[in-house]
Design an enzyme around this catalytic site. Structure first.
Site, PDB file in Angstrom:
ATOM      1  N   ASN A   1     -68.125   3.981 -38.399  1.00 39.01           N
ATOM      2  CA  ASN A   1     -67.010   3.323 -39.096  1.00 39.01           C
ATOM      3  C   ASN A   1     -67.606   2.146 -39.981  1.00 39.01           C
ATOM      4  OD1 ASN A   1     -64.858   1.019 -39.553  1.00 39.01           O
ATOM      5  ND2 ASN A   1     -63.813   2.111 -38.035  1.00 39.01           N
TER       6      ASN A   1
ATOM      7  N   ASP B   1     -65.938   0.035 -41.970  1.00 43.91           N
ATOM      8  CA  ASP B   1     -64.924  -1.098 -42.493  1.00 43.91           C
ATOM      9  C   ASP B   1     -65.391  -2.490 -42.889  1.00 43.91           C
ATOM     10  OD1 ASP B   1     -62.844   0.718 -42.055  1.00 43.91           O
ATOM     11  OD2 ASP B   1     -62.067  -0.065 -40.486  1.00 43.91           O
ATOM     12  N   HIS B   2     -66.492  -2.677 -41.912  1.00 45.48           N
ATOM     13  CA  HIS B   2     -66.815  -4.064 -41.900  1.00 45.48           C
ATOM     14  C   HIS B   2     -67.868  -4.355 -42.842  1.00 45.48           C
ATOM     15  CE1 HIS B   2     -64.044  -5.448 -39.224  1.00 45.48           C
ATOM     16  NE2 HIS B   2     -64.257  -4.320 -38.408  1.00 45.48           N
TER      17      HIS B   2
ATOM     18  N   ARG C   1     -66.193 -12.397 -50.776  1.00 49.82           N
ATOM     19  CA  ARG C   1     -66.587 -12.863 -51.917  1.00 49.82           C
ATOM     20  C   ARG C   1     -66.033 -12.308 -53.019  1.00 49.82           C
ATOM     21  NH1 ARG C   1     -71.380 -16.242 -51.397  1.00 49.82           N
ATOM     22  NH2 ARG C   1     -71.311 -16.327 -53.648  1.00 49.82           N
TER      23      ARG C   1
ATOM     24  N   HIS D   1     -60.849   2.605 -42.124  1.00 53.10           N
ATOM     25  CA  HIS D   1     -59.505   2.469 -41.761  1.00 53.10           C
ATOM     26  C   HIS D   1     -58.884   1.747 -43.242  1.00 53.10           C
ATOM     27  CE1 HIS D   1     -56.482   0.424 -38.901  1.00 53.10           C
ATOM     28  NE2 HIS D   1     -55.734   0.941 -39.730  1.00 53.10           N
TER      29      HIS D   1
ATOM     30  N   ARG E   1     -55.887   0.047 -44.144  1.00 49.40           N
ATOM     31  CA  ARG E   1     -55.024  -0.865 -43.736  1.00 49.40           C
ATOM     32  C   ARG E   1     -54.106  -1.098 -44.726  1.00 49.40           C
ATOM     33  NH1 ARG E   1     -56.233  -3.283 -38.328  1.00 49.40           N
ATOM     34  NH2 ARG E   1     -54.284  -4.459 -38.404  1.00 49.40           N
TER      35      ARG E   1
ATOM     36  N   ARG F   1     -57.274  -5.061 -45.990  1.00 47.71           N
ATOM     37  CA  ARG F   1     -58.180  -6.394 -45.899  1.00 47.71           C
ATOM     38  C   ARG F   1     -59.437  -5.885 -45.813  1.00 47.71           C
ATOM     39  NH1 ARG F   1     -56.873  -7.382 -39.239  1.00 47.71           N
ATOM     40  NH2 ARG F   1     -54.821  -7.256 -40.358  1.00 47.71           N
ATOM     41  N   HIS F   2     -59.886  -4.800 -45.678  1.00 46.12           N
ATOM     42  CA  HIS F   2     -61.451  -4.274 -45.746  1.00 46.12           C
ATOM     43  C   HIS F   2     -61.457  -2.943 -46.953  1.00 46.12           C
ATOM     44  CE1 HIS F   2     -60.240  -2.064 -42.293  1.00 46.12           C
ATOM     45  NE2 HIS F   2     -60.227  -3.151 -41.553  1.00 46.12           N
TER      46      HIS F   2
ATOM     47  N   GLU G   1     -58.701   6.554 -40.681  1.00 43.77           N
ATOM     48  CA  GLU G   1     -57.624   5.903 -39.849  1.00 43.77           C
ATOM     49  C   GLU G   1     -56.457   5.338 -40.619  1.00 43.77           C
ATOM     50  OE1 GLU G   1     -59.689   2.937 -37.634  1.00 43.77           O
ATOM     51  OE2 GLU G   1     -61.060   4.310 -36.583  1.00 43.77           O
TER      52      GLU G   1
ATOM     53  N   THR H   1     -57.913  -6.749 -35.032  1.00 50.31           N
ATOM     54  CA  THR H   1     -58.045  -5.401 -34.940  1.00 50.31           C
ATOM     55  C   THR H   1     -57.139  -4.440 -34.120  1.00 50.31           C
ATOM     56  OG1 THR H   1     -60.105  -3.923 -34.114  1.00 50.31           O
ATOM     57  CG2 THR H   1     -59.656  -5.793 -32.857  1.00 50.31           C
ATOM     58  N   THR H   2     -57.419  -3.216 -34.051  1.00 46.19           N
ATOM     59  CA  THR H   2     -56.188  -2.417 -33.307  1.00 46.19           C
ATOM     60  C   THR H   2     -56.375  -2.775 -31.988  1.00 46.19           C
ATOM     61  OG1 THR H   2     -57.233  -0.828 -35.038  1.00 46.19           O
ATOM     62  CG2 THR H   2     -55.506   0.020 -33.397  1.00 46.19           C
TER      63      THR H   2
ATOM     64  N   GLU I   1     -58.031  10.081 -29.292  1.00 42.26           N
ATOM     65  CA  GLU I   1     -59.341   9.242 -29.380  1.00 42.26           C
ATOM     66  C   GLU I   1     -58.800   8.120 -28.335  1.00 42.26           C
ATOM     67  OE1 GLU I   1     -61.050   8.026 -32.913  1.00 42.26           O
ATOM     68  OE2 GLU I   1     -61.771   6.042 -32.018  1.00 42.26           O
TER      69      GLU I   1
ATOM     70  N   HIS J   1     -63.687   1.975 -29.903  1.00 45.41           N
ATOM     71  CA  HIS J   1     -63.194   0.661 -29.859  1.00 45.41           C
ATOM     72  C   HIS J   1     -64.163  -0.299 -29.085  1.00 45.41           C
ATOM     73  CE1 HIS J   1     -60.905  -2.935 -30.935  1.00 45.41           C
ATOM     74  NE2 HIS J   1     -60.604  -2.196 -32.090  1.00 45.41           N
ATOM     75  N   GLY J   2     -64.851  -1.222 -29.777  1.00 49.04           N
ATOM     76  CA  GLY J   2     -65.465  -2.363 -29.306  1.00 49.04           C
ATOM     77  C   GLY J   2     -66.727  -1.866 -28.686  1.00 49.04           C
TER      78      GLY J   2
ATOM     79  N   GLY K   1     -67.906   1.107 -34.906  1.00 54.94           N
ATOM     80  CA  GLY K   1     -68.094   0.093 -36.284  1.00 54.94           C
ATOM     81  C   GLY K   1     -68.800  -1.362 -36.214  1.00 54.94           C
ATOM     82  N   HIS K   2     -67.884  -2.251 -35.723  1.00 54.00           N
ATOM     83  CA  HIS K   2     -68.205  -3.519 -35.716  1.00 54.00           C
ATOM     84  C   HIS K   2     -69.388  -3.759 -35.276  1.00 54.00           C
ATOM     85  CE1 HIS K   2     -67.506  -7.990 -34.536  1.00 54.00           C
ATOM     86  NE2 HIS K   2     -67.146  -7.772 -35.704  1.00 54.00           N
TER      87      HIS K   2
HETATM   88  N1  PXP Z   1     -61.525   3.933 -33.486  1.00 52.64           N
HETATM   89  C1  PXP Z   1     -60.381   3.419 -33.913  1.00 52.64           C
HETATM   90  C2  PXP Z   1     -59.152   4.437 -33.892  1.00 52.64           C
HETATM   91  C3  PXP Z   1     -60.286   2.144 -34.426  1.00 52.64           C
HETATM   92  O1  PXP Z   1     -59.096   1.786 -35.000  1.00 52.64           O
HETATM   93  C4  PXP Z   1     -61.361   1.463 -34.521  1.00 52.64           C
HETATM   94  C5  PXP Z   1     -61.413  -0.001 -35.180  1.00 52.64           C
HETATM   95  O2  PXP Z   1     -61.087   0.401 -36.599  1.00 52.64           O
HETATM   96  C6  PXP Z   1     -62.848   1.845 -34.087  1.00 52.64           C
HETATM   97  C7  PXP Z   1     -62.665   3.294 -33.621  1.00 52.64           C
HETATM   98  C8  PXP Z   1     -63.960   1.274 -34.270  1.00 52.64           C
HETATM   99  O3  PXP Z   1     -63.903   0.011 -33.470  1.00 52.64           O
HETATM  100  P1  PXP Z   1     -65.221  -0.880 -33.487  1.00 52.64           P
HETATM  101  O4  PXP Z   1     -65.206  -1.471 -34.783  1.00 52.64           O
HETATM  102  O5  PXP Z   1     -64.969  -2.011 -32.379  1.00 52.64           O
HETATM  103  O6  PXP Z   1     -66.353  -0.196 -33.152  1.00 52.64           O
END
Ligand code: PXP
Length: 243
Positions: free
Chosen positions: A9, A11-12, A20, A45, A47, A51-52, A72, A102-103, A153, A195-196, A217-218
């Site tokens: 992912n 996004d970040h 910036r 994602h 959104r 935001r990203h 997403e 976050t979600t 998921e 997630h996480g 992702g994060h």
């Molecule tokens: N899966 C889904 C459905 C999510 O919403 C997210 C966060 O955008 C992730 C995976 C990835 O989560 P993380 O960034 O915490 O790894």
């Protein structure tokens, strides 16, 4: 040994860019590099508040990626039109609240059954696979099946927090994810998880044979500051394969 795929992912990367208001770092460049380093898919994602990831990022990803894109999105009319236009390989429907960082949890398939069923059939008819991001709960999984989703998921956020803080109840949460993954697979759903997830939490999670894809992702983007994207992705992939 697990042969689950790794979806990265990005996004970040966009979060840092947007901080910036410059054109860098580029989420597309991160996605293409991730592809080169062994990612099996890219997740982004879009959104509602942008935001990203922004609309142009999705266009760039669709035009340039060789590996599958998992978009997403919330179940809104605006997102439906975007997904129908771009036909990503997969659309993962997530709940979205403006104020959340976050979600925070899975989508409520009971409350949103009719909307999700309608939304899912339009996306599937347009050629995208549909995934629903849900908590590890049997009622949610049964509804995903009835809604016509291809994939569930499973939200791993709670488990990942428990393991990172050394909680004694982490194992029971892992068992819950394991049981629901097995059940989902047994009724014909493809199982993903995300997630996480970190280097610590991927090891036990990747032992769950029913999970065919992890979306992370994060942690990957954060760890890349120290290890670089290449080493981080390669290490995450090898932890999945070794489990
Ligand atoms: N899966 C889904 C459905 C999510 O919403 C997210 C966060 O955008 C992730 C995976 C990835 O989560 P993380 O960034 O915490 O790894």
């Amino acid at each position: 040994m697990s042969n689950a795929r790794l979806g990265v992912n990005i996004d970040h990367v966009a979060t840092v860019r947007n901080a910036r208001g410059e054109g860098y770092p580029s989420p597309l460049r991160a996605a293409l590099d991730a592809e080169l380093y062994g990612a099996d898919g890219i997740t982004a994602h879009l959104r509602e508040d942008r935001r990203h990831i922004v609309d142009k990022d999705i266009e760039d990803l669709v035009d340039n990626l060789q590996i599958p894109l998992n978009l997403e999105m919330a179940a809104t009319e605006e997102m439906l039109l975007i997904a129908l236009k771009h036909k990503p390989n997969a659309c993962c429907i997530v709940p979205e609240k403006r104020a959340e960082v976050t979600t925070e949890g899975g989508i409520d398939t009971v409350k949103n059954f009719k909307t999700l069923k309608d939304y899912t059939s339009q996306l599937k008819d347009n050629g995208s696979r549909v995934s629903l991001f849900v908590d590890a709960d049997k009622i949610q999984i049964d509804n995903c099946m009835e809604i016509g989703a291809d994939i569930v998921e499973i939200h791993t956020g709670k488990y990942c927090q428990l393991i990172e803080t050394g909680s004694t109840i982490a194992d029971s949460e892992l068992n819950k994810i394991m049981a629901i993954s097995k059940y989902s697979e047994s009724i014909g759903l493809e199982v993903h998880a995300g997630h996480g997830i970190t280097f610590n939490s991927i090891k036990p999670l990747a032992k769950i044979q029913s999970v065919k894809e992890f979306n992370i992702g994060h942690f990957i983007i954060g760890e890349s500051i120290f290890m670089g994207l290449e080493k981080t992705i390669k290490k995450m992939k090898s932890l999945i394969l070794e489990s």
